[in-house]
Design an enzyme around this catalytic site. Sequence first.
Site, PDB file in Angstrom:
ATOM      1  N   ASN A  61      39.497 -29.001  46.441  1.00 15.36           N
ATOM      2  CA  ASN A  61      40.600 -29.847  45.932  1.00 15.36           C
ATOM      3  C   ASN A  61      40.384 -30.280  44.483  1.00 15.36           C
ATOM      4  O   ASN A  61      41.219 -30.984  43.911  1.00 15.36           O
ATOM      5  CB  ASN A  61      40.800 -31.080  46.838  1.00 15.36           C
ATOM      6  CG  ASN A  61      39.593 -31.991  46.868  1.00 15.36           C
ATOM      7  OD1 ASN A  61      38.676 -31.854  46.060  1.00 15.36           O
ATOM      8  ND2 ASN A  61      39.587 -32.943  47.799  1.00 15.36           N
ATOM      9  N   TYR A  80      26.470 -41.801  54.347  1.00 15.64           N
ATOM     10  CA  TYR A  80      26.592 -40.387  53.961  1.00 15.64           C
ATOM     11  C   TYR A  80      25.780 -39.507  54.920  1.00 15.64           C
ATOM     12  O   TYR A  80      26.290 -38.521  55.474  1.00 15.64           O
ATOM     13  CB  TYR A  80      26.118 -40.198  52.521  1.00 15.64           C
ATOM     14  CG  TYR A  80      25.898 -38.770  52.156  1.00 15.64           C
ATOM     15  CD1 TYR A  80      26.967 -37.874  52.125  1.00 15.64           C
ATOM     16  CD2 TYR A  80      24.620 -38.278  51.869  1.00 15.64           C
ATOM     17  CE1 TYR A  80      26.767 -36.545  51.818  1.00 15.64           C
ATOM     18  CE2 TYR A  80      24.419 -36.946  51.554  1.00 15.64           C
ATOM     19  CZ  TYR A  80      25.492 -36.087  51.537  1.00 15.64           C
ATOM     20  OH  TYR A  80      25.294 -34.762  51.248  1.00 15.64           O
TER      21      TYR A  80
HETATM   22  N1  UFG Z   1      17.451 -43.015  40.854  1.00 13.11           N
HETATM   23  C1  UFG Z   1      17.142 -44.012  39.953  1.00 13.11           C
HETATM   24  N2  UFG Z   1      18.026 -44.244  38.938  1.00 13.11           N
HETATM   25  C2  UFG Z   1      19.192 -43.550  38.776  1.00 13.11           C
HETATM   26  C3  UFG Z   1      19.488 -42.541  39.715  1.00 13.11           C
HETATM   27  C4  UFG Z   1      18.593 -42.307  40.737  1.00 13.11           C
HETATM   28  O1  UFG Z   1      16.114 -44.677  40.036  1.00 13.11           O
HETATM   29  O2  UFG Z   1      19.948 -43.825  37.847  1.00 13.11           O
HETATM   30  C5  UFG Z   1      16.519 -42.749  41.945  1.00 13.11           C
HETATM   31  C6  UFG Z   1      17.124 -42.989  43.319  1.00 13.11           C
HETATM   32  O3  UFG Z   1      16.965 -44.331  43.710  1.00 13.11           O
HETATM   33  C7  UFG Z   1      16.340 -42.004  44.176  1.00 13.11           C
HETATM   34  C8  UFG Z   1      16.022 -40.859  43.215  1.00 13.11           C
HETATM   35  O4  UFG Z   1      16.185 -41.387  41.911  1.00 13.11           O
HETATM   36  O5  UFG Z   1      15.141 -42.578  44.585  1.00 13.11           O
HETATM   37  C9  UFG Z   1      16.966 -39.680  43.367  1.00 13.11           C
HETATM   38  O6  UFG Z   1      18.296 -40.193  43.315  1.00 13.11           O
HETATM   39  P1  UFG Z   1      19.576 -39.238  43.177  1.00 13.11           P
HETATM   40  O7  UFG Z   1      20.756 -40.149  43.036  1.00 13.11           O
HETATM   41  O8  UFG Z   1      19.344 -38.218  42.131  1.00 13.11           O
HETATM   42  O9  UFG Z   1      19.598 -38.466  44.558  1.00 13.11           O
HETATM   43  P2  UFG Z   1      19.589 -39.062  46.047  1.00 13.11           P
HETATM   44  O10 UFG Z   1      18.169 -38.970  46.564  1.00 13.11           O
HETATM   45  O11 UFG Z   1      20.231 -40.396  46.125  1.00 13.11           O
HETATM   46  O12 UFG Z   1      20.554 -38.091  46.812  1.00 13.11           O
HETATM   47  C10 UFG Z   1      20.510 -36.691  46.665  1.00 13.11           C
HETATM   48  C11 UFG Z   1      21.923 -36.169  46.902  1.00 13.11           C
HETATM   49  C12 UFG Z   1      22.355 -36.485  48.308  1.00 13.11           C
HETATM   50  C13 UFG Z   1      21.306 -36.003  49.302  1.00 13.11           C
HETATM   51  C14 UFG Z   1      19.917 -36.510  48.939  1.00 13.11           C
HETATM   52  C15 UFG Z   1      18.867 -35.919  49.845  1.00 13.11           C
HETATM   53  O13 UFG Z   1      22.839 -36.763  45.978  1.00 13.11           O
HETATM   54  O14 UFG Z   1      23.598 -35.867  48.562  1.00 13.11           O
HETATM   55  O15 UFG Z   1      19.604 -36.164  47.599  1.00 13.11           O
HETATM   56  O16 UFG Z   1      17.614 -36.487  49.563  1.00 13.11           O
HETATM   57  F1  UFG Z   1      21.612 -36.473  50.523  1.00 13.11           F
END
Ligand code: UFG
Length: 327
Positions: A33, A142
């Site tokens: 989409n 999620y």
């Molecule tokens: N983080 C920060 N500052 C930021 C962004 C992220 O400290 O500005 C930290 C988060 O707290 C986390 C790590 O960096 O500890 C990774 O964060 P991301 O947002 O890059 O990724 P996520 O782990 O939240 O999530 C990603 C995908 C999800 C998936 C997940 C699986 O976006 O869809 O990995 O582990 F489910």
Amino acid sequence: MARFLVTGGAGYVGSHLVLTLLERGDEVVVFDNLRTGHRSAVSPGARFVKGDLADPVALEAVLADGRWDGLFHFAALSLVGESMREPMRYLSENAGNGFALIQAAVRHEVPRFVLSSTANIFGSADTPTLAETAVIEPASAYGESKRMIERALLWADRVHGLRSACLRYFNAAGADPRGRLGEDHRPETHLIPLAIDAALGRIPELTIFGDDYDTPDGTCIRDYVHVCDLADAHIRVLDRLDHASVSYNLGNGAGHSVRQVLESVAASLGRDVPARIGPRRAGDPPRLVACSDLIKAEAGWAPRFADLREIVDHAAAWRLEHPYGYG
Ligand code: UFG
């Protein structure tokens, strides 16, 4: 030549899979989409259909258009933090769309269904790495929404014989090594692209979400896995589905803290990453590291870019070359 439908094929991981399928000589139809995906991320050899999974007419039309060898389902809301602010939206939209797609796949006798699932279905681990046998306890709405689709696929197999692969990605990162595709979320919330932007001065600084976790440096530990290795895993599981449905955890088995990622980005670009400490983000488990022995043994998966620095280098190269992403 096989023929595949890819929902969310204009998104980050989906677009890399589409390119890999086309390079194999497969026929690909992308259904997206474009709410978060980009039209120009869809490689020219694929047929593009703009449509929403929540629109039953559009979904029926795309599936009725010919025979399929399989379906890859990426299209979904995918932000852990956002899902903790809007849990009902994540549960109803992701799970509802997933259920509708499974029903349509059954109706149209699609033989194989590959789900883009997530490590976030695991809350946290008592063991150093998470294998498929680890306790499932989603850390966020999620993760729960993806788990609901995994459960629905189990019933679709039991009752209708729809074979499925649930691929639980740890942290997808990097970009096509030849620079044709990359990561472009709007707004960007992911650690590596934000750290690159901070190093390049495109944002003033990065906020580290908590440094008081029970980890060696107090910041969260994740397992970063190259987006092209994820794409490769999707292809490798297809043959497995001739035998049975499967679930696999996909990561490199190496944990890196937020601070270590910032160091890697700084080394890659030769610039510091300005950062400050902020509060924890809801839904973040302290540590998520994969054990991917099962997919390696059963499907011969062998990551080509397991080194964090190489993953960061590919991400940085794409972001330097595309300061405005897909434009
Ligand atoms: N983080 C920060 N500052 C930021 C962004 C992220 O400290 O500005 C930290 C988060 O707290 C986390 C790590 O960096 O500890 C990774 O964060 P991301 O947002 O890059 O990724 P996520 O782990 O939240 O999530 C990603 C995908 C999800 C998936 C997940 C699986 O976006 O869809 O990995 O582990 F489910």
